[in-house]
Design an enzyme around this catalytic site. Structure first.
Site, mmCIF file in Angstrom:
data_model
loop_
_atom_site.group_PDB
_atom_site.id
_atom_site.type_symbol
_atom_site.label_atom_id
_atom_site.label_comp_id
_atom_site.label_asym_id
_atom_site.label_seq_id
_atom_site.Cartn_x
_atom_site.Cartn_y
_atom_site.Cartn_z
ATOM 1 C CE1 TYR A 68 -3.792 2.121 -0.165
ATOM 2 C CE2 TYR A 68 -3.591 2.504 2.186
ATOM 3 C CZ TYR A 68 -4.207 2.761 0.986
ATOM 4 O OH TYR A 68 -5.228 3.662 0.930
ATOM 5 C CD GLU A 75 -2.047 5.306 -6.350
ATOM 6 O OE1 GLU A 75 -2.743 6.242 -5.888
ATOM 7 O OE2 GLU A 75 -2.301 4.112 -6.152
#
Length: 146
Positions: A68, A75
């Site tokens: 994660y 991103e």
């Protein structure tokens, strides 16, 4: 929320902005997403078959601890790499005056999107840690009423 962010990252950032497609950050989030989905759908498949190996269950509730944050970093770095191009080209932006009397600046939208990770990431990450504790350790989480 997760699927919307993936559509956004794939189509409105990575696909649309050719100069960033070779950024190493793209590999970061794509690898994190890929391993996550392989783990998630293996978990679902074995659960449906009523034959869930412990390793798959363990992987489902442990891999995210590393994947994660790696995905989020990938991103954010990808969006950051896109900013100069978006600012220079004005892509996806709508300037005034126009017949709809509406303005939209994609550059600032990307900045706001990046800033939204600050409150959202910890909230989602700690939710997943609570789920992990509940599933792997059988802990009952008592939520306080405010």
């Amino acid at each position: 929320l997760g699927q919307c962010s993936r559509i956004f990252m794939v189509w409105l950032v990575t696909h649309s902005i050719k100069p960033i497609q070779n950024e190493e950050s793209v590999v970061l989030f794509l690898v994190a997403w890929t391993v996550t989905e392989i783990t998630r759908y293996s978990f679902y498949t074995f659960s449906l078959l009523d034959h869930l190996p412990y390793f798959i269950k363990w992987a489902r509730y442990n891999f995210f601890i590393i994947l994660y944050p790696i995905g989020v970093v990938g991103e954010l770095l990808t969006i950051y790499a896109a900013l100069p191009y978006v600012k220079k080209t004005g892509m996806f932006s709508i300037r005034l005056p126009n017949k709809y009397n509406v303005s939209f600046d994609y550059y600032y939208f990307l900045l706001i999107t990046m800033a939204s990770y600050i409150p959202l990431f910890p909230q989602l990450y700690f939710h997943m840690l609570r789920q992990r504790r509940k599933v792997l350790h059988g802990e009952v989480i008592v939520e306080k009423d405010d």
